[in-house]
Scaffold this motif. Structure first.
Motif, PDB file in Angstrom:
ATOM      1  N   THR A  49     -99.803 -62.687  74.538  1.00 14.18           N
ATOM      2  CA  THR A  49    -100.996 -62.207  74.077  1.00 14.18           C
ATOM      3  C   THR A  49    -101.343 -60.851  74.959  1.00 14.18           C
ATOM      4  O   THR A  49    -101.765 -61.123  76.123  1.00 14.18           O
ATOM      5  CB  THR A  49    -102.114 -63.246  73.961  1.00 14.18           C
ATOM      6  OG1 THR A  49    -101.636 -64.486  73.549  1.00 14.18           O
ATOM      7  CG2 THR A  49    -103.270 -62.748  73.090  1.00 14.18           C
ATOM      8  N   PHE A 103    -106.832 -67.591  71.989  1.00 13.86           N
ATOM      9  CA  PHE A 103    -105.877 -66.942  71.022  1.00 13.86           C
ATOM     10  C   PHE A 103    -104.451 -67.617  71.491  1.00 13.86           C
ATOM     11  O   PHE A 103    -103.476 -67.915  70.540  1.00 13.86           O
ATOM     12  CB  PHE A 103    -105.957 -65.460  70.954  1.00 13.86           C
ATOM     13  CG  PHE A 103    -107.380 -65.375  70.081  1.00 13.86           C
ATOM     14  CD1 PHE A 103    -107.528 -65.529  68.731  1.00 13.86           C
ATOM     15  CD2 PHE A 103    -108.687 -65.262  70.838  1.00 13.86           C
ATOM     16  CE1 PHE A 103    -108.619 -65.422  67.853  1.00 13.86           C
ATOM     17  CE2 PHE A 103    -109.630 -64.969  69.999  1.00 13.86           C
ATOM     18  CZ  PHE A 103    -109.712 -65.166  68.585  1.00 13.86           C
ATOM     19  N   ASN A 142    -103.924 -58.871  74.534  1.00 20.99           N
ATOM     20  CA  ASN A 142    -105.414 -58.856  74.647  1.00 20.99           C
ATOM     21  C   ASN A 142    -105.846 -60.215  74.434  1.00 20.99           C
ATOM     22  O   ASN A 142    -106.154 -60.157  73.099  1.00 20.99           O
ATOM     23  CB  ASN A 142    -105.936 -57.711  74.052  1.00 20.99           C
ATOM     24  CG  ASN A 142    -107.690 -57.574  74.515  1.00 20.99           C
ATOM     25  OD1 ASN A 142    -107.583 -56.775  75.616  1.00 20.99           O
ATOM     26  ND2 ASN A 142    -108.416 -57.670  73.674  1.00 20.99           N
ATOM     27  N   VAL A 174    -103.275 -58.176  68.531  1.00 21.76           N
ATOM     28  CA  VAL A 174    -104.278 -58.312  66.940  1.00 21.76           C
ATOM     29  C   VAL A 174    -105.500 -57.647  67.731  1.00 21.76           C
ATOM     30  O   VAL A 174    -106.053 -56.762  67.034  1.00 21.76           O
ATOM     31  CB  VAL A 174    -104.431 -59.700  66.674  1.00 21.76           C
ATOM     32  CG1 VAL A 174    -105.736 -59.665  65.583  1.00 21.76           C
ATOM     33  CG2 VAL A 174    -103.425 -60.286  66.266  1.00 21.76           C
ATOM     34  N   TRP A 183     -98.550 -64.110  63.273  1.00 20.67           N
ATOM     35  CA  TRP A 183     -97.759 -65.036  64.143  1.00 20.67           C
ATOM     36  C   TRP A 183     -96.644 -65.486  63.678  1.00 20.67           C
ATOM     37  O   TRP A 183     -95.649 -65.965  64.083  1.00 20.67           O
ATOM     38  CB  TRP A 183     -98.802 -66.012  64.672  1.00 20.67           C
ATOM     39  CG  TRP A 183    -100.141 -65.595  65.715  1.00 20.67           C
ATOM     40  CD1 TRP A 183     -99.879 -64.279  66.543  1.00 20.67           C
ATOM     41  CD2 TRP A 183    -101.131 -66.299  66.174  1.00 20.67           C
ATOM     42  NE1 TRP A 183    -101.155 -64.391  67.233  1.00 20.67           N
ATOM     43  CE2 TRP A 183    -101.753 -65.532  67.125  1.00 20.67           C
ATOM     44  CE3 TRP A 183    -101.550 -67.455  65.641  1.00 20.67           C
ATOM     45  CZ2 TRP A 183    -102.919 -65.792  67.758  1.00 20.67           C
ATOM     46  CZ3 TRP A 183    -102.845 -67.721  66.259  1.00 20.67           C
ATOM     47  CH2 TRP A 183    -103.250 -67.068  67.353  1.00 20.67           C
ATOM     48  N   GLY A 196    -104.187 -61.956  60.953  1.00 15.60           N
ATOM     49  CA  GLY A 196    -103.119 -61.967  62.252  1.00 15.60           C
ATOM     50  C   GLY A 196    -102.654 -62.986  62.513  1.00 15.60           C
ATOM     51  O   GLY A 196    -101.402 -63.077  62.720  1.00 15.60           O
ATOM     52  N   THR A 197    -103.168 -64.223  61.990  1.00  8.79           N
ATOM     53  CA  THR A 197    -102.394 -65.433  62.098  1.00  8.79           C
ATOM     54  C   THR A 197    -101.131 -65.709  61.180  1.00  8.79           C
ATOM     55  O   THR A 197    -100.116 -66.308  61.882  1.00  8.79           O
ATOM     56  CB  THR A 197    -103.466 -66.800  61.508  1.00  8.79           C
ATOM     57  OG1 THR A 197    -104.630 -66.544  62.426  1.00  8.79           O
ATOM     58  CG2 THR A 197    -102.681 -68.182  61.885  1.00  8.79           C
ATOM     59  N   GLN A 245    -108.316 -56.104  60.440  1.00  5.39           N
ATOM     60  CA  GLN A 245    -109.581 -56.080  60.725  1.00  5.39           C
ATOM     61  C   GLN A 245    -110.278 -55.727  61.946  1.00  5.39           C
ATOM     62  O   GLN A 245    -111.495 -56.132  62.235  1.00  5.39           O
ATOM     63  CB  GLN A 245    -110.464 -57.387  60.089  1.00  5.39           C
ATOM     64  CG  GLN A 245    -109.998 -58.485  60.898  1.00  5.39           C
ATOM     65  CD  GLN A 245    -109.014 -59.125  60.915  1.00  5.39           C
ATOM     66  OE1 GLN A 245    -107.960 -58.635  60.538  1.00  5.39           O
ATOM     67  NE2 GLN A 245    -108.775 -60.610  61.437  1.00  5.39           N
ATOM     68  N   LYS A 246    -109.395 -55.211  62.897  1.00  2.00           N
ATOM     69  CA  LYS A 246    -109.649 -55.168  64.121  1.00  2.00           C
ATOM     70  C   LYS A 246    -109.550 -53.492  64.371  1.00  2.00           C
ATOM     71  O   LYS A 246    -110.330 -52.723  64.004  1.00  2.00           O
ATOM     72  CB  LYS A 246    -108.886 -55.831  65.217  1.00  2.00           C
ATOM     73  CG  LYS A 246    -109.385 -57.554  64.847  1.00  2.00           C
ATOM     74  CD  LYS A 246    -109.087 -58.502  65.769  1.00  2.00           C
ATOM     75  CE  LYS A 246    -109.429 -59.881  65.241  1.00  2.00           C
ATOM     76  NZ  LYS A 246    -109.176 -61.065  66.192  1.00  2.00           N
TER      77      LYS A 246
HETATM   78  C1  LIG Z   1    -108.408 -62.081  65.893  1.00  2.00           C
HETATM   79  C2  LIG Z   1    -107.265 -62.335  66.771  1.00  2.00           C
HETATM   80  C3  LIG Z   1    -106.310 -63.244  66.087  1.00  2.00           C
HETATM   81  C4  LIG Z   1    -106.285 -63.897  64.921  1.00  2.00           C
HETATM   82  O1  LIG Z   1    -106.370 -63.058  63.638  1.00  2.00           O
HETATM   83  P1  LIG Z   1    -106.885 -63.541  62.351  1.00  2.00           P
HETATM   84  O2  LIG Z   1    -106.695 -62.019  61.603  1.00  2.00           O
HETATM   85  O3  LIG Z   1    -108.197 -64.054  62.568  1.00  2.00           O
HETATM   86  O4  LIG Z   1    -105.862 -64.300  61.810  1.00  2.00           O
HETATM   87  C5  LIG Z   1    -104.965 -63.392  66.880  1.00  2.00           C
HETATM   88  N1  LIG Z   1    -104.879 -63.035  68.082  1.00  2.00           N
HETATM   89  C6  LIG Z   1    -106.017 -62.363  68.667  1.00  2.00           C
HETATM   90  C7  LIG Z   1    -105.647 -61.749  70.105  1.00  2.00           C
HETATM   91  C8  LIG Z   1    -107.156 -62.059  67.791  1.00  2.00           C
HETATM   92  O5  LIG Z   1    -108.107 -61.318  68.377  1.00  2.00           O
END
Ligand SMILES: *Cc1c(COP(=O)(O)O)cnc(C)c1O
Length: 396
Positions: A139, A90, A141, A172, A68, A64-65, A195-196
């Motif tokens: 963001t 976040f 959530n 994310v 961004w 996720g990073t 992964q979420k």
């Molecule tokens: C987990 C998360 C991230 C970071 O994602 P990574 O996959 O760990 O780099 C960014 N934003 C939110 C809202 C998240 O929950």
């Protein structure tokens, strides 16, 4: 930690066996048509999950990073102003990334537990007569606080100010678990990871760009190579990548999209609402408020539970891991030690959530908190037995 127990960290999430197996691929030529047969359905599946007809999806071997970074470097130039609220760890980290890229971040600080203040965004955008603000970052959530923000309201604020900035959204910990309407909300870039909500191992940054966002890429002067969507787009035209893709994860993503769309997106969202309602009922029975300030911002994917004053909430997480082999999330940043987090996104059933609540209760009693064994479990049981899983829509 026991591999038999479900995890309740708010990502990575529990993996269905079918998806875990889908990621286990023999080596294959990633420039062959077999890869394209995974890639195109995955791109299409993500677009459907985002409820978009217009988005162009780009998937990077990253997290996720990296998503961004893809969003900001492909659309912005050094010195550009962006507007963002800071209401948790976040959003704080995305702000930090923008600053390290030489962007000028106009930060609206709000209490951790509150959502994005659309009215203050509207004021800031209305005041920006010269349109210095090039992007609004949001963001959806906040995983650190269990707070959902209203992206439609952010879009309305931008429209009310007749402001042309791009709307970049971190989804994310919402996308594929909570409703996300890319087209309807006028989102310009959405970011998530594998992964979420997609229930896969970490390793993919999943991004989606509107036509307005892709129209800025030539003018955008932030340096980028690995995350340059122009190279990725050229690769996709040939069914391939500009470098080596994460083949197994791509196969997993294709199957994850199929799985979510087969269940039905509205059913997936209703299932999360229902599971979250049970968790919230448990916290209520323990007499512990959520970090989220009011019901309209309650997240359906993660609950941050406030423990009594003077108690270190992290002890619950450590004790659950050490004694019962089960993982929960600690409080981060401003709320470290004040909250612990129960992740309830991805592949979860009633029975799994009940096992998590039962374990937390044991830990709380072990640590001397004034909680009655079974109280939170019973509260959640009442929710789950009265909202049958076959009747998910009604439960929402
Ligand atoms: C987990 C998360 C991230 C970071 O994602 P990574 O996959 O760990 O780099 C960014 N934003 C939110 C809202 C998240 O929950």
């Amino acid at each position: 930690m026991s591999f038999q127990n479900p995890v309740f960290i708010p990502g990575p999430t529990n993996m269905p066996e079918s998806l875990r197996k889908a990621c286990d691929m023999p080596t294959l030529d990633h420039r062959s048509s077999i890869f394209a047969e995974m890639l195109y359905p995955a791109l299409n599946g993500v677009r459907r999950i985002l409820k978009s007809d217009v988005a162009e999806v780009f998937i990077f071997p990253s997290t996720g990073t990296g998503g961004w970074e893809t969003a900001i470097t492909n659309t912005l130039s050094p010195g550009d102003t962006v507007l963002m609220a800071r209401n948790g760890m976040f959003s704080h980290r995305w702000i930090d990334m923008c600053e390290r890229h030489g962007l000028d971040v106009q930060i609206i600080d709000v209490a951790w537990g509150e959502g994005i203040p659309a009215d203050r965004f509207e004021e800031a955008l209305t005041a920006d007569k010269g349109h210095k603000i090039k992007a609004v970052l949001a963001t959806h959530n906040e995983t650190a606080t269990g707070v959902k923000s209203d992206i439609a309201a952010v879009r309305n604020a931008m429209d009310a100010a007749s402001h042309p900035a791009l709307l970049l959204v971190d989804g994310v910990s919402s996308i594929a678990s909570m409703d996300f309407r890319f087209d309807e909300w006028g989102v310009d870039i959405a970011v998530t990871g594998s992964q979420k909500g997609f229930m896969l191992p970490a390793g993919l940054a999943i991004t989606a760009f509107s036509p307005k966002a892709t129209a800025t890429i030539e003018a955008a002067k932030l340096p980028r190579t690995f995350f340059d969507i122009r190279d990725m787009r050229a690769g996709y035209e040939k069914g391939a990548y500009p470098y080596t893709p994460a083949v197994g994860l791509m196969n997993g993503l294709k199957q994850s999209c199929d799985m979510l769309l087969d269940e039905g997106l509205e059913n997936v969202f209703a299932r999360h609402t229902r599971l979250a309602t049970g968790v919230r009922a448990a916290a209520g029975a323990w007499g512990m408020p959520l970090c989220a300030a009011s019901p309209d911002v309650y997240s359906d994917t993660v609950s941050a539970v406030r423990t009594p004053e003077g108690f270190n909430a992290t002890d619950i997480v450590t004790h659950c891991a050490d004694t019962y082999g089960m993982a929960f999330g600690v409080g981060l940043g401003d709320v470290a030690g004040k909250v612990f987090r129960i992740g309830h996104l991805g592949m979860l059933t009633d029975a799994m959530v009940l096992s998590g609540l039962a374990t937390v209760e044991m830990a709380m009693v072990d640590l001397g908190l004034d909680v009655k064994l079974g109280s939170g479990v019973a509260a959640a049981q009442e929710i789950y037995r009265n909202t049958a899983s076959t009747d998910l829509k009604k439960a929402a």
